[in-house]
Motif scaffolding. Structure first.
Motif, short mmCIF file in Angstrom:
data_model
loop_
_atom_site.label_atom_id
_atom_site.label_comp_id
_atom_site.label_asym_id
_atom_site.label_seq_id
_atom_site.Cartn_x
_atom_site.Cartn_y
_atom_site.Cartn_z
N ALA A 84 -1.35 -66.76 15.48
CA ALA A 84 -1.77 -65.41 15.11
C ALA A 84 -0.70 -64.39 15.47
O ALA A 84 -0.43 -63.45 14.71
N ARG A 85 -0.07 -64.58 16.61
CA ARG A 85 1.01 -63.66 17.01
C ARG A 85 2.20 -63.76 16.07
O ARG A 85 2.79 -62.75 15.68
N LEU A 86 2.54 -64.98 15.66
CA LEU A 86 3.65 -65.17 14.72
C LEU A 86 3.32 -64.51 13.38
O LEU A 86 4.16 -63.80 12.80
N LEU A 87 2.11 -64.72 12.88
CA LEU A 87 1.71 -64.12 11.60
C LEU A 87 1.66 -62.60 11.69
O LEU A 87 2.04 -61.90 10.75
N ALA A 88 1.19 -62.07 12.82
CA ALA A 88 1.15 -60.62 12.99
C ALA A 88 2.55 -60.03 13.05
O ALA A 88 2.79 -58.95 12.51
N ASP A 89 3.47 -60.73 13.70
CA ASP A 89 4.86 -60.26 13.72
C ASP A 89 5.45 -60.25 12.31
O ASP A 89 6.16 -59.31 11.93
N ASN A 90 5.17 -61.28 11.54
CA ASN A 90 5.67 -61.32 10.16
C ASN A 90 5.04 -60.24 9.30
O ASN A 90 5.70 -59.64 8.46
N ALA A 91 3.74 -59.98 9.51
CA ALA A 91 3.05 -58.92 8.74
C ALA A 91 3.57 -57.54 9.10
O ALA A 91 3.60 -56.65 8.26
N ALA A 92 3.99 -57.37 10.35
CA ALA A 92 4.51 -56.07 10.79
C ALA A 92 5.94 -55.84 10.33
O ALA A 92 6.45 -54.74 10.43
N GLY A 93 6.57 -56.89 9.82
CA GLY A 93 7.95 -56.76 9.35
C GLY A 93 8.96 -56.72 10.47
O GLY A 93 10.01 -56.09 10.33
N VAL A 94 8.66 -57.38 11.56
CA VAL A 94 9.60 -57.42 12.69
C VAL A 94 10.83 -58.22 12.28
O VAL A 94 10.73 -59.35 11.81
N VAL A 95 11.98 -57.60 12.43
CA VAL A 95 13.24 -58.25 12.08
C VAL A 95 13.82 -58.88 13.35
O VAL A 95 14.10 -58.18 14.32
N PRO A 96 13.99 -60.20 13.34
CA PRO A 96 14.50 -60.85 14.55
C PRO A 96 15.98 -60.54 14.76
O PRO A 96 16.74 -60.37 13.82
N SER A 97 16.35 -60.48 16.02
CA SER A 97 17.75 -60.20 16.35
C SER A 97 18.63 -61.44 16.23
O SER A 97 19.84 -61.32 16.17
N HIS A 98 18.00 -62.61 16.19
CA HIS A 98 18.72 -63.87 16.09
C HIS A 98 17.88 -64.81 15.23
O HIS A 98 16.65 -64.73 15.24
N PRO A 99 18.49 -65.72 14.45
CA PRO A 99 17.71 -66.61 13.59
C PRO A 99 16.75 -67.54 14.35
O PRO A 99 15.76 -68.00 13.79
N ALA A 100 17.00 -67.78 15.61
CA ALA A 100 16.13 -68.68 16.39
C ALA A 100 14.92 -67.96 16.98
O ALA A 100 13.98 -68.63 17.43
N VAL A 101 14.91 -66.65 16.98
CA VAL A 101 13.82 -65.89 17.61
C VAL A 101 12.45 -66.20 16.99
O VAL A 101 11.48 -66.35 17.72
N PRO A 102 12.32 -66.33 15.67
CA PRO A 102 10.99 -66.65 15.12
C PRO A 102 10.45 -68.00 15.58
O PRO A 102 9.25 -68.22 15.53
#
Length: 142
Positions: A84-102
């Protein structure tokens, strides 16, 4: 203590009252409340300030489910909270600072949540076991 009393003590110690006498309706209500809290936090998360440490809020439903349901429902709630936290981050449009962060954030979240769920469920089980031992006469095992 005789050999017969020692043999009788083994199986008796393993018989724990499931959740201290809580009935199935109370357990189901607790599990449903935990699931609803995970969903509510996930819906609320994109509307909050992005730098707010939201991971702490997911601990509340995990604690509820692990205490009422036990180890495996707590582990399932921990996995659901991480997803749920991962999906909420994606829905909020959080841009990761590194490709491994997600991948890193859910991995760390699920590790922490599962550890909390396991330890709390074992604590509850130990407290129930201790309560049962406190009510048992050591001489007669009654």
């Amino acid at each position: 203590m005789s050999m017969r009393a020692a043999e009788d003590a083994g199986p008796r110690l393993l018989k724990l009252p499931l959740l201290g006498g809580l009935g199935w309706p109370v357990r189901l209500l607790g599990l449903a409340a935990g699931g609803a809290l995970v969903v509510a936090i996930a819906v609320l998360q994109p509307r909050l300030y992005p730098d707010l440490p939201i991971a702490v809020l997911y601990v509340v439903p995990i604690v509820l489910v692990a205490w009422v349901g036990g180890t495996w429902p707590g582990v399932i709630a921990a996995g659901a909270a991480a997803v749920a936290r991962l999906l909420a981050d994606n829905a909020a449009g959080v841009v990761p600072s590194h490709p491994a962060v997600p991948y890193w954030n859910p991995g760390i979240s699920v590790t922490h949540y599962v550890t909390i769920a396991y330890l709390l469920a074992q604590l509850h089980r130990t407290l129930l076991y201790e309560r049962e031992l406190a009510r048992t006469d050591p001489l007669t095992l009654l």
